[in-house]
Scaffold this motif. Structure first.
Motif, short mmCIF file in Angstrom:
data_model
loop_
_atom_site.label_atom_id
_atom_site.label_comp_id
_atom_site.label_asym_id
_atom_site.label_seq_id
_atom_site.Cartn_x
_atom_site.Cartn_y
_atom_site.Cartn_z
N PRO A 1 0.81 -1.86 0.06
CA PRO A 1 -0.29 -0.18 0.19
C PRO A 1 0.51 1.12 -0.01
O PRO A 1 2.24 1.43 0.61
CB PRO A 1 -0.74 -0.43 1.06
CG PRO A 1 0.01 -0.94 2.59
CD PRO A 1 1.33 -1.74 1.11
N VAL A 2 0.75 2.29 -0.46
CA VAL A 2 1.39 3.87 -0.30
C VAL A 2 0.56 4.26 0.24
O VAL A 2 -0.44 5.14 0.87
CB VAL A 2 1.01 4.51 -1.51
CG1 VAL A 2 1.34 5.68 -2.17
CG2 VAL A 2 1.36 3.19 -2.65
N LEU A 3 1.52 5.50 1.31
CA LEU A 3 1.49 5.77 2.34
C LEU A 3 1.74 7.40 1.48
O LEU A 3 2.73 7.95 1.00
CB LEU A 3 2.25 5.90 2.96
CG LEU A 3 2.51 6.71 4.74
CD1 LEU A 3 0.54 5.97 5.04
CD2 LEU A 3 3.41 6.00 6.30
N ARG B 1 -1.91 -1.08 7.61
CA ARG B 1 -0.99 -2.63 7.73
C ARG B 1 -2.63 -2.82 8.44
O ARG B 1 -2.76 -3.98 7.80
CB ARG B 1 0.08 -1.86 8.78
CG ARG B 1 1.57 -1.53 8.09
CD ARG B 1 2.17 -2.45 9.52
NE ARG B 1 3.64 -1.77 9.54
CZ ARG B 1 4.20 -2.27 8.75
NH1 ARG B 1 4.10 -3.56 8.36
NH2 ARG B 1 5.40 -1.33 8.08
N ALA B 2 -3.46 -2.42 8.92
CA ALA B 2 -4.84 -2.80 9.31
C ALA B 2 -5.25 -3.71 8.08
O ALA B 2 -5.62 -4.85 7.82
CB ALA B 2 -5.30 -2.75 10.34
N ASP B 3 -5.98 -2.69 6.86
CA ASP B 3 -6.48 -2.49 6.11
C ASP B 3 -5.48 -3.46 5.24
O ASP B 3 -6.54 -4.74 4.68
CB ASP B 3 -6.34 -1.82 4.74
CG ASP B 3 -7.65 -0.39 6.10
OD1 ASP B 3 -8.06 -0.96 6.89
OD2 ASP B 3 -7.57 0.75 5.31
N SER C 1 -8.85 -5.39 2.79
CA SER C 1 -9.95 -4.97 2.82
C SER C 1 -8.57 -3.70 2.46
O SER C 1 -10.56 -2.05 2.11
CB SER C 1 -10.47 -4.63 4.31
OG SER C 1 -10.31 -4.45 5.31
N ILE C 2 -8.02 -3.54 1.82
CA ILE C 2 -7.28 -1.79 1.48
C ILE C 2 -8.18 -1.64 -0.34
O ILE C 2 -8.29 -2.97 -1.03
CB ILE C 2 -5.88 -2.35 0.90
CG1 ILE C 2 -5.05 -1.09 1.68
CG2 ILE C 2 -5.00 -3.20 0.14
CD1 ILE C 2 -3.97 -0.86 1.44
N PRO C 3 -8.16 -0.48 -0.07
CA PRO C 3 -8.44 -0.39 -2.13
C PRO C 3 -7.98 -0.02 -2.75
O PRO C 3 -7.25 -0.44 -2.34
CB PRO C 3 -9.43 1.15 -1.06
CG PRO C 3 -9.62 0.87 0.17
CD PRO C 3 -8.88 0.76 0.90
N PRO C 4 -8.07 -0.53 -3.56
CA PRO C 4 -6.96 -0.49 -4.88
C PRO C 4 -6.27 0.92 -5.30
O PRO C 4 -5.46 0.68 -5.63
CB PRO C 4 -8.03 -1.33 -5.81
CG PRO C 4 -9.32 -1.36 -5.24
CD PRO C 4 -9.85 -1.30 -4.23
N GLY D 1 0.22 4.15 -7.08
CA GLY D 1 0.81 5.32 -7.46
C GLY D 1 1.99 5.62 -6.82
O GLY D 1 2.41 6.38 -6.47
N ALA D 2 2.52 4.22 -6.10
CA ALA D 2 4.06 4.91 -5.06
C ALA D 2 5.36 4.92 -5.89
O ALA D 2 5.13 5.00 -7.18
CB ALA D 2 4.60 3.63 -4.63
#
Length: 366
Positions: free
Chosen positions: A249-251, A270-272, A277-280, A285-286
């Motif tokens: 995932p991207v911060l 991290r939880a997602d 359940s993390i949105p696509p 875009g990283a």
């Protein structure tokens, strides 16, 4: 005694595999009687006897690969020695056949396989890509396939890659095909960090500082167009190990956020990711990536750059090591750093300067 060698089977073919003998040692044969069936990569061909006579010896067994000009049959009568030219156009020669050894496959060339062996592999459910070729000329033999089948009988069933693992395989394949990777490593002395320092957040902020010092690593590269785009905002991909595979995932916009906001965003991310359940949109875009693999183990790593990005940073396991400190050996806490970059786009100097800036920020007392 005279010998009959494997004749030229035409179309430039240099060898064939013995499929079946139609005669036995001691048999009497007549001219044009089929002696043996051989298989090329074109077809199965029957090789006829060049003359009448009694067979003293057969050379080769079913499954053997024989080179053109190597003896097939030895007859008990007659001093002549048939060289065999074109099937149906057999001549003679006073020169004995010369034993030949087949060269191995050229570097990077796939092993060769006759149709009969390929059929055996299908029957035994053996993937020929997994078979080591030991036959002459780099051919896969029946014995090779049977040996592989025996080994595979002790393994679990083939499992198609799905989900995260399939996506990982696709990304790694793209990286291997496109990226020209190079790596540099160093250690950051973090013994002066305050107690309870958030190592991950320190890494995130240090990466933002390094991107500001050396923008060439916070970029995308379009190989097809030969174009590089430097990116002003640092959107940091952070590899999360879910057990079933990595999710990155991207911060977003890490350079403009304070430590508390970064920690909140990282925990939610991290939880997602672990809950799948993390949105696509949060996986895309990283501009640069962090792999904090030291949380599991390891010191340095040759990491994988995923296009269109041009760099990835790895953080190894923090450990106490003997280092030089104020001119004296001392036991200090050290954070190993690895930087892998796409050398098509990033120079060695740019990578080294980035790593120096990263290390310098981490070694500051907060």
């Amino acid at each position: 005694m005279r010998q009959f060698v494997l004749p030229d089977l035409g179309e430039g073919l240099e060898e064939a595999e013995i499929v079946n003998w139609h005669v036995n040692e001691g048999d009497h044969v007549v001219t044009d009687q089929p002696l043996v069936s051989v298989e090329t990569d074109k077809a199965v061909v029957e090789v006829p006897s060049p003359s009448s006579g009694r067979i003293l010896h057969l050379f080769g067994a079913k499954g053997d690969v024989v080179k053109v000009g190597v003896p097939l049959v030895e007859f008990a009568e007659g001093p002549e020695q048939d060289t065999g030219t074109i099937v149906g156009e057999l001549g003679t020669s006073e020169q004995p056949p010369v034993a030949a050894t087949l060269p191995g496959p050229a570097a990077g060339q796939k092993a060769q396989v006759f149709p009969a062996v390929r059929a055996l592999a299908r029957k035994l459910d053996v993937d020929l890509e997994l078979v080591e070729a030991t036959g002459p000329g780099g051919f896969i033999t029946r014995a090779d396939v049977e040996r592989a089948a025996k080994t595979l009988s002790h393994t679990g069933p083939a499992e198609p890659l799905r989900g995260l693992r399939r996506a990982m395989a696709q990304r790694m394949t793209a990286s291997h095909a496109e990226i020209v990777p190079a790596s540099v490593t160093d250690d950051a002395d973090i013994d002066d960090w305050r107690k309870g320092e958030d190592a991950t957040i320190r890494l995130v902020r240090a990466i933002a500082a390094a991107c500001k010092a050396e923008p060439a690593l916070n970029a995308w590269y379009n190989a097809g167009a030969g174009e590089r785009r430097l990116i002003g905002r640092v959107d940091l991909g952070i590899a999360v190990d879910t057990g079933g595979g990595l999710i990155v995932p991207v911060l977003r916009n890490v350079a403009e956020r304070d430590a508390s906001d970064l920690r909140t965003g990282l925990d939610r991310m991290r939880a997602d990711a672990l809950a799948r359940s993390i949105p696509p949109g949060e996986l895309r875009g990283a501009t640069i990536t962090l792999s904090n693999f030291g949380m599991i183990g390891g010191r340095f790593a040759n990491l994988i750059v995923v296009p269109p990005q041009v760099a990835i940073i790895g953080a190894g396991r923090i450990a106490q090591r003997v280092v030089a400190h104020l001119g004296q050996p001392a036991v200090r806490r050290v954070l190993p750093l690895s930087l892998t970059f796409d050398h098509r786009v990033v120079t060695g100097g740019e990578a080294a300067r980035f790593l120096v800036a990263l290390k310098s920020d981490l070694e500051q007392v907060s």
